[in-house]
Design an enzyme around this catalytic site. Structure first.
Site: not given
Ligand SMILES: NC(=O)c1ccc[n+]([C@@H]2O[C@H](COP(=O)([O-])OP(=O)(O)OC[C@H]3O[C@@H](n4cnc5c(N)ncnc54)[C@H](O)[C@@H]3O)[C@@H](O)[C@H]2O)c1
Ligand SMILES: [Zn+2]
Length: 404
Positions: A162, A184, A226, A268, A278, A282, A286, A289, A293, A306
């Site tokens: 938890r 999130k 972003e 942010k 949200e 907040r 998006n 988005h 999406h 993304h």
């Molecule tokens: N929680 C939130 O508020 C929020 C906000 C925006 C996006 N997201 C989520 O984030 C995700 C996308 O994140 P992302 O774009 O970081 O993608 P990701 O985590 O898939 O990373 C992208 C790629 O880069 C590689 N990588 C990461 N760091 C690296 C580095 N320093 N050097 C070389 N390679 C590296 C990873 O292995 C991967 O292949 C989505 O699932 C999205 O829904 C969440």
């Molecule tokens: Zn996003």
């Protein structure tokens, strides 16, 4: 394009956050005159995130995978570093050394790399490790990776016994400016993205900008989507700064990266400080988005990144704002230009019209089956509202690759 008559009727139905947005104090952007940190490990900026459930810091700088950046965080007999093989091979050793003094044993779990693995089955591997090692409720989780690793680690930390403490160590630009901040956490379900999750804040976010040195250019561009997002919704001075520093950012200029990450995190932090869960404000984060999406899910997770989908989605949302008379066409054109200069696609993939609407209806912002969009409300302001289907169809036709 402006339609003042239509605007009046629409505004009655719209949710407005203008007063809260105006409360976002614009911070001066010293621009190119600011020096990036020169020493091997140096905190260039600290941003406080003041949420109701927990207040914590984002520390930003180069060379921060060292003990100093983790000082004061919870100590425990066991800890678990969650990462993937790609990132762990590059930055795992530095993180392990940085936190070694805090724990008797630091375990590692490497999740398969990619958005297609952000699911319940992969999440289960984190719990398997925690239970196999007999981890207790003081065990600290470290998320080393991009948004996929961060979102899954955060959700695991929220659920295990938890709730156990966790620290975000984001290594993509997208994770550094967005997903690691604000609490999130989620995994995807075959029927919808990020549909299973929790709000759960980290103890700290450690942004070591040198980790971006190894990031593929396509991923850097995805993160820039972003970053760009924060301008039109909250700070036009920042948008203008991005217009004059896009080349420096794509070249990973250290001073420019510090500025972009700091200002993005400040915006942010202010937004989630006002509205952690949200219930209103907040949602402006998006922007782009709803369309984004639909592109992501419609093309299959991982085909479009993304950030790529969000970049194209912002172009479409800005156009919809202009067609509704909420923003002028010139702002929409500037957004399109900046998204393209960030190396992001500005043409949406061809999908049947019915498919767009089916996918957009699954969006978490949809209420009582009605699709809602984050739209600009003049420069530097945003609102969430519905829009007439015919207008949205026109936007989709305008921006689809096939032009169908
Ligand atoms: N929680 C939130 O508020 C929020 C906000 C925006 C996006 N997201 C989520 O984030 C995700 C996308 O994140 P992302 O774009 O970081 O993608 P990701 O985590 O898939 O990373 C992208 C790629 O880069 C590689 N990588 C990461 N760091 C690296 C580095 N320093 N050097 C070389 N390679 C590296 C990873 O292995 C991967 O292949 C989505 O699932 C999205 O829904 C969440
Ligand atoms: Zn996003």
């Amino acid at each position: 394009m402006r339609h003042p008559g239509a605007l009046k009727a629409h505004r009655r139905r719209a949710v407005h956050w203008v007063p809260m947005i105006q409360a976002l104090t614009p911070q001066p952007l010293p621009g190119a005159t600011v020096q990036a940190s020169r020493s091997p490990s140096d905190v260039a900026a600290t941003v406080r995130v003041p949420t109701a459930s927990r207040a914590y810091d984002i520390v930003i700088g180069r060379g921060l995978l060292v003990p100093g950046a983790f000082e004061g965080l919870p100590r425990s007999s066991q800890a678990l570093v969650v990462s993937n093989p790609t990132v762990h091979a590059l930055h795992g050793a530095a993180l392990h050394a940085a936190v070694a003094a805090h724990h008797a044993r630091v375990h590692t779990v490497l999740l398969p790399d990619g958005e297609q693995h952000k699911d319940m089955a992969t999440l289960g591997r984190i719990f398997d490790q925690l239970l196999q090692h007999g981890c207790d409720r003081k065990t600290v989780l470290y998320a080393l990776g991009g948004g996929v690793v961060g979102d899954m680690t955060g959700f695991a930390a929220a659920c295990y016994m938890r709730g156990v403490p966790f620290v975000q160590v984001p290594t993509t630009l997208l994770a550094q400016v967005d997903s690691s901040v604000g609490g999130k956490t989620a995994v995807n379900h075959p029927l919808g993205k990020n549909m299973i999750g929790a709000f759960y804040q980290p103890e700290r976010v450690v942004v070591s900008l040198d980790t971006l040195d190894t990031l593929p250019p396509r991923e850097l561009s995805a993160g820039l989507a972003e970053v760009i997002k924060y301008g039109p919704i909250a700070d036009m001075a920042f948008f203008e700064w991005l217009e004059s520093h896009m080349e420096a950012l794509r070249a990973r200029d250290p001073a420019a990266l510090v500025q972009a990450v700091r200002r993005s995190c400040e915006i942010k932090a202010e937004v989630v400080g006002v509205d952690e869960r949200e219930s209103g404000l907040r949602a402006i984060l998006n922007f782009g988005h709803t369309f984004g999406h639909a592109i992501e899910a419609g093309q299959g997770y991982g085909a479009w990144l993304h950030g790529e989908a969000v970049g194209c989605g912002m172009v479409m949302a800005a156009d919809l704002s202009a067609r509704l008379g909420l923003a002028d066409g010139e702002l929409a054109a500037r957004i399109r230009q900046l998204v393209a200069r960030a190396g992001l696609p500005v043409a949406a993939p061809a999908m049947p019209m019915a498919r767009w609407f089916e996918l957009m209806a699954v969006d978490k912002k949809a209420a009582d089956g009605a699709i809602r969009y984050v739209l600009l409300d003049g420069p530097g302001k945003a609102q969430m509202r519905g829009a007439d289907r015919a207008l949205v169809e026109a936007v989709i036709r305008q921006h689809s690759a096939a032009g169908a």
